[in-house]
Design a protein around this motif. Structure first.
Motif, mmCIF file in Angstrom:
data_model
loop_
_atom_site.group_PDB
_atom_site.id
_atom_site.type_symbol
_atom_site.label_atom_id
_atom_site.label_comp_id
_atom_site.label_asym_id
_atom_site.label_seq_id
_atom_site.Cartn_x
_atom_site.Cartn_y
_atom_site.Cartn_z
ATOM 1 N N ILE A 1 0.822 -1.203 0.000
ATOM 2 C CA ILE A 1 0.000 0.000 0.000
ATOM 3 C C ILE A 1 0.863 1.263 0.000
ATOM 4 C CG2 ILE A 1 -1.634 1.345 1.380
ATOM 5 C CD1 ILE A 1 -2.858 -1.344 2.189
ATOM 6 N N PHE A 2 1.931 1.284 0.787
ATOM 7 C CA PHE A 2 2.723 2.496 0.951
ATOM 8 C C PHE A 2 3.885 2.615 -0.025
ATOM 9 C CE2 PHE A 2 0.813 2.336 5.224
ATOM 10 C CZ PHE A 2 0.214 3.577 5.195
ATOM 11 N N TRP B 1 -16.503 4.147 -1.792
ATOM 12 C CA TRP B 1 -16.669 4.386 -0.371
ATOM 13 C C TRP B 1 -16.094 5.747 -0.038
ATOM 14 C CZ3 TRP B 1 -14.900 -0.157 -2.504
ATOM 15 C CH2 TRP B 1 -15.676 -1.299 -2.284
ATOM 16 N N GLY B 2 -16.721 6.442 0.877
ATOM 17 C CA GLY B 2 -16.225 7.756 1.281
ATOM 18 C C GLY B 2 -17.370 8.727 1.412
ATOM 19 N N PRO B 3 -17.109 9.954 1.654
ATOM 20 C CA PRO B 3 -15.822 10.648 1.663
ATOM 21 C C PRO B 3 -15.080 10.451 2.987
ATOM 22 C CG PRO B 3 -17.560 12.216 2.136
ATOM 23 C CD PRO B 3 -18.232 10.886 1.887
ATOM 24 N N PHE B 4 -13.759 10.543 2.924
ATOM 25 C CA PHE B 4 -12.893 10.473 4.086
ATOM 26 C C PHE B 4 -12.168 11.805 4.198
ATOM 27 C CE2 PHE B 4 -13.164 6.146 2.352
ATOM 28 C CZ PHE B 4 -13.805 5.530 3.418
ATOM 29 N N SER B 5 -11.960 12.251 5.421
ATOM 30 C CA SER B 5 -11.372 13.572 5.638
ATOM 31 C C SER B 5 -9.881 13.621 5.373
ATOM 32 C CB SER B 5 -11.658 14.043 7.064
ATOM 33 O OG SER B 5 -11.131 13.111 7.983
ATOM 34 N N SER B 6 -9.192 12.480 5.451
ATOM 35 C CA SER B 6 -7.756 12.470 5.184
ATOM 36 C C SER B 6 -7.384 11.261 4.338
ATOM 37 C CB SER B 6 -6.966 12.449 6.493
ATOM 38 O OG SER B 6 -7.126 11.205 7.141
ATOM 39 N N GLN B 7 -6.241 11.347 3.711
ATOM 40 C CA GLN B 7 -5.765 10.232 2.904
ATOM 41 C C GLN B 7 -5.405 9.049 3.797
ATOM 42 O OE1 GLN B 7 -2.185 10.925 0.689
ATOM 43 N NE2 GLN B 7 -2.706 9.375 -0.821
ATOM 44 N N GLY B 8 -4.887 9.336 4.986
ATOM 45 C CA GLY B 8 -4.542 8.274 5.927
ATOM 46 C C GLY B 8 -5.754 7.452 6.339
ATOM 47 N N GLU B 9 -6.878 8.116 6.564
ATOM 48 C CA GLU B 9 -8.112 7.410 6.907
ATOM 49 C C GLU B 9 -8.575 6.539 5.741
ATOM 50 O OE1 GLU B 9 -12.691 8.317 8.395
ATOM 51 O OE2 GLU B 9 -11.340 9.975 7.940
ATOM 52 N N VAL C 1 -7.344 -0.881 3.588
ATOM 53 C CA VAL C 1 -6.759 -2.087 4.182
ATOM 54 C C VAL C 1 -7.867 -2.986 4.712
ATOM 55 C CG1 VAL C 1 -5.350 -2.945 6.098
ATOM 56 C CG2 VAL C 1 -4.544 -1.041 4.733
ATOM 57 N N GLY C 2 -8.856 -2.397 5.376
ATOM 58 C CA GLY C 2 -9.986 -3.167 5.871
ATOM 59 C C GLY C 2 -10.786 -3.817 4.757
ATOM 60 N N LEU C 3 -10.977 -3.103 3.657
ATOM 61 C CA LEU C 3 -11.706 -3.664 2.512
ATOM 62 C C LEU C 3 -10.931 -4.805 1.860
ATOM 63 C CD1 LEU C 3 -12.990 -0.350 0.914
ATOM 64 C CD2 LEU C 3 -14.382 -2.109 2.009
ATOM 65 N N ILE C 4 -9.609 -4.677 1.805
ATOM 66 C CA ILE C 4 -8.791 -5.754 1.248
ATOM 67 C C ILE C 4 -8.858 -6.980 2.145
ATOM 68 C CG2 ILE C 4 -6.406 -6.452 0.755
ATOM 69 C CD1 ILE C 4 -5.941 -3.535 -0.193
ATOM 70 N N ARG C 5 -8.771 -6.768 3.454
ATOM 71 C CA ARG C 5 -8.857 -7.892 4.395
ATOM 72 C C ARG C 5 -10.223 -8.563 4.356
ATOM 73 N NH1 ARG C 5 -5.751 -5.562 9.736
ATOM 74 N NH2 ARG C 5 -3.660 -5.680 8.846
ATOM 75 N N ALA C 6 -11.265 -7.786 4.109
ATOM 76 C CA ALA C 6 -12.619 -8.339 4.043
ATOM 77 C C ALA C 6 -12.900 -9.035 2.718
ATOM 78 C CB ALA C 6 -13.651 -7.233 4.271
ATOM 79 N N GLY C 7 -11.990 -8.900 1.765
ATOM 80 C CA GLY C 7 -12.152 -9.547 0.463
ATOM 81 C C GLY C 7 -12.980 -8.766 -0.529
ATOM 82 N N LYS C 8 -13.259 -7.497 -0.224
ATOM 83 C CA LYS C 8 -14.060 -6.690 -1.138
ATOM 84 C C LYS C 8 -13.218 -6.008 -2.204
ATOM 85 C CE LYS C 8 -17.761 -5.895 2.080
ATOM 86 N NZ LYS C 8 -18.726 -4.952 2.589
ATOM 87 N N CYS C 9 -11.910 -5.927 -1.985
ATOM 88 C CA CYS C 9 -10.990 -5.300 -2.925
ATOM 89 C C CYS C 9 -9.751 -6.182 -3.090
ATOM 90 C CB CYS C 9 -10.519 -3.939 -2.430
ATOM 91 S SG CYS C 9 -11.796 -2.687 -2.378
#
Length: 93
Positions: A21-22, A68-76, A82-90
């Motif tokens: 990711i980074f 998904w979103g909006p998120f206030s920061s890029q870090g969020e 990461v959560g979506l990848i772990r959940a198998g959605k991405c």
């Protein structure tokens, strides 16, 4: 006290995921964007998810399946991806 192998494998997978990711072409990704922007996670037809700014999200893009979103920061947004990848959605890029 020994460290069980299964914990090491979980830890190694987590580190690998964060590195994917980074890291962009072997360079640490550092954001130079303005923090006042809102961020979205968009899922493309290939199954991978990308983090984009609000100005790049549009209704005319037929390649975007879900967002998904909006998120206030890029870090969020990165943490949610990461959560979506772990959940198998991405899929990782």
């Amino acid at each position: 006290m020994t460290f069980p192998l299964r914990y090491f494998r979980t830890y190694a997978k987590t580190l690998f995921l964060w590195r994917k990711i980074f890291t962009v072409k072997n360079k640490l990704f550092v954001s130079s964007m303005d923090e006042s922007q809102t961020w979205y996670i968009v899922k493309h037809s290939a199954g991978n998810c990308e983090i984009v700014t609000s100005d790049k999200v549009g209704d005319d893009n037929s390649e975007i399946i879900e967002q998904w979103g909006p998120f206030s920061s890029q870090g969020e947004a990165i943490a949610r991806r990461v959560g979506l990848i772990r959940a198998g959605k991405c899929q990782p890029v």
